[in-house]
Design a protein around this motif. Structure first.
Motif, PDB file in Angstrom:
ATOM      1  N   GLY A  45       0.826  -1.202   0.000  1.00 48.81           N
ATOM      2  CA  GLY A  45       0.000   0.000   0.000  1.00 48.81           C
ATOM      3  C   GLY A  45       0.859   1.250   0.000  1.00 48.81           C
ATOM      4  O   GLY A  45       0.629   2.185  -0.784  1.00 48.81           O
ATOM      5  N   ALA A  46       1.879   1.281   0.855  1.00 48.39           N
ATOM      6  CA  ALA A  46       2.781   2.434   0.905  1.00 48.39           C
ATOM      7  C   ALA A  46       3.478   2.631  -0.434  1.00 48.39           C
ATOM      8  O   ALA A  46       3.673   3.764  -0.890  1.00 48.39           O
ATOM      9  CB  ALA A  46       3.815   2.239   2.017  1.00 48.39           C
ATOM     10  N   ALA A  47       3.852   1.527  -1.069  1.00 49.31           N
ATOM     11  CA  ALA A  47       4.530   1.603  -2.370  1.00 49.31           C
ATOM     12  C   ALA A  47       3.639   2.243  -3.432  1.00 49.31           C
ATOM     13  O   ALA A  47       4.090   3.086  -4.217  1.00 49.31           O
ATOM     14  CB  ALA A  47       4.951   0.206  -2.818  1.00 49.31           C
TER      15      ALA A  47
ATOM     16  N   GLU B 139       4.251   5.492  -5.676  1.00 49.80           N
ATOM     17  CA  GLU B 139       4.256   5.380  -7.130  1.00 49.80           C
ATOM     18  C   GLU B 139       3.582   6.578  -7.788  1.00 49.80           C
ATOM     19  O   GLU B 139       3.949   6.985  -8.899  1.00 49.80           O
ATOM     20  CB  GLU B 139       3.554   4.087  -7.541  1.00 49.80           C
ATOM     21  CG  GLU B 139       3.649   3.754  -9.022  1.00 49.80           C
ATOM     22  CD  GLU B 139       3.049   2.398  -9.325  1.00 49.80           C
ATOM     23  OE1 GLU B 139       3.732   1.548  -9.918  1.00 49.80           O
ATOM     24  OE2 GLU B 139       1.877   2.176  -8.938  1.00 49.80           O
ATOM     25  N   LYS B 140       2.607   7.155  -7.119  1.00 52.79           N
ATOM     26  CA  LYS B 140       1.880   8.313  -7.660  1.00 52.79           C
ATOM     27  C   LYS B 140       2.797   9.513  -7.885  1.00 52.79           C
ATOM     28  O   LYS B 140       2.485  10.413  -8.668  1.00 52.79           O
ATOM     29  CB  LYS B 140       0.747   8.722  -6.712  1.00 52.79           C
ATOM     30  CG  LYS B 140      -0.378   7.699  -6.599  1.00 52.79           C
ATOM     31  CD  LYS B 140      -1.237   7.686  -7.841  1.00 52.79           C
ATOM     32  CE  LYS B 140      -2.408   6.743  -7.708  1.00 52.79           C
ATOM     33  NZ  LYS B 140      -3.273   6.735  -8.898  1.00 52.79           N
ATOM     34  N   SER B 141       3.942   9.536  -7.180  1.00 54.28           N
ATOM     35  CA  SER B 141       4.854  10.682  -7.295  1.00 54.28           C
ATOM     36  C   SER B 141       5.968  10.459  -8.319  1.00 54.28           C
ATOM     37  O   SER B 141       6.760  11.365  -8.598  1.00 54.28           O
ATOM     38  CB  SER B 141       5.495  10.979  -5.930  1.00 54.28           C
ATOM     39  OG  SER B 141       6.389   9.935  -5.549  1.00 54.28           O
ATOM     40  N   LEU B 142       6.042   9.260  -8.890  1.00 49.20           N
ATOM     41  CA  LEU B 142       7.145   8.924  -9.787  1.00 49.20           C
ATOM     42  C   LEU B 142       6.928   9.430 -11.221  1.00 49.20           C
ATOM     43  O   LEU B 142       5.789   9.571 -11.668  1.00 49.20           O
ATOM     44  CB  LEU B 142       7.354   7.411  -9.822  1.00 49.20           C
ATOM     45  CG  LEU B 142       7.792   6.727  -8.519  1.00 49.20           C
ATOM     46  CD1 LEU B 142       7.958   5.231  -8.737  1.00 49.20           C
ATOM     47  CD2 LEU B 142       9.085   7.334  -7.990  1.00 49.20           C
TER      48      LEU B 142
ATOM     49  N   LEU C 276       9.855  -4.232  -4.825  1.00 48.41           N
ATOM     50  CA  LEU C 276       8.996  -4.306  -6.007  1.00 48.41           C
ATOM     51  C   LEU C 276       9.388  -3.271  -7.051  1.00 48.41           C
ATOM     52  O   LEU C 276      10.165  -2.349  -6.774  1.00 48.41           O
ATOM     53  CB  LEU C 276       7.536  -4.134  -5.614  1.00 48.41           C
ATOM     54  CG  LEU C 276       7.001  -2.773  -5.179  1.00 48.41           C
ATOM     55  CD1 LEU C 276       5.481  -2.854  -4.978  1.00 48.41           C
ATOM     56  CD2 LEU C 276       7.639  -2.230  -3.927  1.00 48.41           C
ATOM     57  N   VAL C 277       8.863  -3.466  -8.237  1.00 48.80           N
ATOM     58  CA  VAL C 277       9.075  -2.534  -9.340  1.00 48.80           C
ATOM     59  C   VAL C 277       7.882  -1.589  -9.393  1.00 48.80           C
ATOM     60  O   VAL C 277       6.736  -2.037  -9.478  1.00 48.80           O
ATOM     61  CB  VAL C 277       9.220  -3.270 -10.687  1.00 48.80           C
ATOM     62  CG1 VAL C 277       9.404  -2.262 -11.815  1.00 48.80           C
ATOM     63  CG2 VAL C 277      10.374  -4.260 -10.642  1.00 48.80           C
ATOM     64  N   LEU C 278       8.161  -0.305  -9.325  1.00 50.86           N
ATOM     65  CA  LEU C 278       7.096   0.689  -9.434  1.00 50.86           C
ATOM     66  C   LEU C 278       7.242   1.435 -10.752  1.00 50.86           C
ATOM     67  O   LEU C 278       8.341   1.785 -11.156  1.00 50.86           O
ATOM     68  CB  LEU C 278       7.157   1.672  -8.258  1.00 50.86           C
ATOM     69  CG  LEU C 278       6.875   1.082  -6.868  1.00 50.86           C
ATOM     70  CD1 LEU C 278       6.957   2.168  -5.805  1.00 50.86           C
ATOM     71  CD2 LEU C 278       5.514   0.402  -6.827  1.00 50.86           C
TER      72      LEU C 278
ATOM     73  N   GLY D 259      -2.329   4.187  -0.221  1.00 49.70           N
ATOM     74  CA  GLY D 259      -2.001   3.116  -1.160  1.00 49.70           C
ATOM     75  C   GLY D 259      -3.018   1.989  -1.140  1.00 49.70           C
ATOM     76  O   GLY D 259      -3.311   1.379  -2.167  1.00 49.70           O
ATOM     77  N   LEU D 260      -3.581   1.702   0.033  1.00 49.23           N
ATOM     78  CA  LEU D 260      -4.631   0.689   0.123  1.00 49.23           C
ATOM     79  C   LEU D 260      -5.847   1.123  -0.686  1.00 49.23           C
ATOM     80  O   LEU D 260      -6.474   0.320  -1.382  1.00 49.23           O
ATOM     81  CB  LEU D 260      -5.026   0.465   1.589  1.00 49.23           C
ATOM     82  CG  LEU D 260      -3.940  -0.126   2.499  1.00 49.23           C
ATOM     83  CD1 LEU D 260      -4.430  -0.152   3.947  1.00 49.23           C
ATOM     84  CD2 LEU D 260      -3.528  -1.516   2.051  1.00 49.23           C
ATOM     85  N   ALA D 261      -6.174   2.407  -0.594  1.00 48.16           N
ATOM     86  CA  ALA D 261      -7.314   2.932  -1.355  1.00 48.16           C
ATOM     87  C   ALA D 261      -7.052   2.863  -2.860  1.00 48.16           C
ATOM     88  O   ALA D 261      -7.988   2.737  -3.650  1.00 48.16           O
ATOM     89  CB  ALA D 261      -7.610   4.371  -0.926  1.00 48.16           C
TER      90      ALA D 261
END
Length: 422
Positions: free
Chosen positions: A164-166, A170-173, A194-196, A412-414
């Motif tokens: 979830g945190a990942a 990812e939204k900022s990448l 993991l790969v984001l 991230g869960l959402a």
């Protein structure tokens, strides 16, 4: 009607809920609630439960002179088969019942904001509820699912909290990265590698991007327990001596004090036999004033307020080289300067366990640390200086990032709605 789902991060210290609009693909609102319940001494009218949750629990606990039952760190009992139920206000509560009380409060607040009864949720869970124990892990998730159902949810999926945190990160990448996520909460430390890729955000299948995950049952509560043992228990008579028989002097059993270092063990003192033993130790110690503090602590349910002072000391030490450990309540007087260096020695064993697990995690999953682009830290415990030093020493070449330590996971869960695409 707008379509929503809830991301829910049920935490040891705090719980959070993010409201996700499935049409606009945006988070509508985020709610944070301390994972606390206070039951008043007496039931409500007609025998109905009489309790308050979250911030109100602290206020009520103090205003009620701490006479009722204060519940915290409920998440830590989910995996414990030894805990079957507890009786409060002449009613039995199992682990799922207690968790459901907090989830119901979160849901009620969120439902009020969106104007309807949302029954769809992605629930966060640690990689391991209690180290690498499959049986305990299954028990914990079963109890958490039952709690979610009691709270009124019907369509439920589970997601690992560090994933979830990942997804929040990812939204900022702007480009693809290999990311090691470390989620350090009150009860556990979890890792996910993991790969984001911002181009894959929201995709239905991310299984191939998940390279490795694991966790250990060490967190901020472990640090607080170690601090209580070293700095707190001497003020409650840990070194008290008593005359068992004329001329035979012994030290009070250390096991008594181990049980005031762990919140969920406080019920140990409910036993009439243990209470009698404590009174005897006090009498035969010549009514030692430090040991009297232990009796005051137990009889007046002061545990939470003591741990509040410990938490305050820990937080201060994230920004300064020293802090005062101060507590004054009902004749108990603690006022001691604690240097950062001393605090780091106190928590060193737990930090070393996290470090050793990180090394094991990297080796067992054949991770080449040169391939790691970013280390993403989240969770309140990630702010502790010793933890920061640990990661910088183990991964000196890796870029370190962190998001909102209290909202990254739940956001991230959402964003994990793809789990419903069966």
């Amino acid at each position: 009607m707008k379509k929503y789902l809830y991301g829910i991060d049920f935490g040891t210290t705090n719980s959070a809920l993010a409201i996700y609009n499935e049409e606009t693909k945006e988070i509508h609102h985020t709610i944070i609630l301390p994972s606390l319940i206070y039951f008043y001494q007496e039931p409500g009218t007609g025998g109905s439960p009489n309790y308050v949750v979250g911030e109100e629990a602290i206020t009520a606990y103090l205003a009620d002179d701490m006479k009722g039952r204060f519940i915290k760190s409920v998440k830590q009992i989910l995996s414990r088969s030894s805990f079957t139920e507890t009786r409060i206000q002449n009613k039995r509560y199992n682990a799922s019942d207690l968790v459901a009380i907090i989830l119901k409060e979160l849901k009620a607040r969120a439902d009020q904001l969106i104007g309807y009864d949302c029954k769809k949720a992605v629930i966060g869970r640690p990689v391991f509820f209690d180290d690498d124990d499959t049986q305990k892990d299954t028990l914990a998730q079963t109890r958490l699912r039952k709690a979610t159902e009691i709270a009124g949810f019907v369509d439920i999926r589970f997601q690992f909290e560090p994933i979830g945190a990942a997804f929040a990160y990812e939204k900022s990448l702007v480009k693809k990265e290999n990311v090691l996520v470390a989620d350090l909460g009150g009860g556990t430390t979890d890792f996910t590698y993991l790969v984001l890729d911002p181009e894959k955000a929201g995709s239905k299948n991310r299984k191939n991007d998940m390279i490795a995950n694991g966790g250990i049952y060490i967190g901020g509560d472990s640090f607080d327990s170690a601090f209580m043992w070293e700095k707190g228990t001497p003020y409650f008579g840990k070194n008290t001596q008593y005359e068992a028989t004329p001329g035979k002097v012994l030290t009070v059993p250390k096991s008594l004090f181990a049980n005031i270092c762990s919140w969920e063990q406080m019920n140990f003192f409910n036993s009439l036999r243990i209470r009698k033993d404590i009174e005897d130790y006090y009498y035969f110690s010549g009514r030692d004033p430090q040991f009297k503090n232990l009796i005051t602590l137990i009889e007046n349910n002061l545990g939470y307020s003591v741990f509040q002072s410990i938490e305050k000391t820990k937080i201060t030490l994230t920004n300064t080289d020293s802090a005062r450990f101060s507590y004054h309540q009902m004749g108990i007087k603690i006022d001691e300067e604690v240097a950062l260096q001393n605090y780091e020695k106190i928590i060193a064993k737990d930090v070393d366990r996290i470090a050793n697990y990180l090394d094991k995690f990297i080796v067992q999953n054949n991770i080449d640390i040169q391939d790691i682009d970013t280390l993403f830290l989240t969770g309140g415990t990630s702010m502790v200086n010793s933890v920061q030093k640990l990661f910088k020493s183990r991964l000196p070449h890796v870029s370190l990032n962190s998001g909102d330590n209290f909202k990254s996971v739940v956001k991230g869960l959402a964003y994990s709605g793809y789990l419903f695409e069966d």
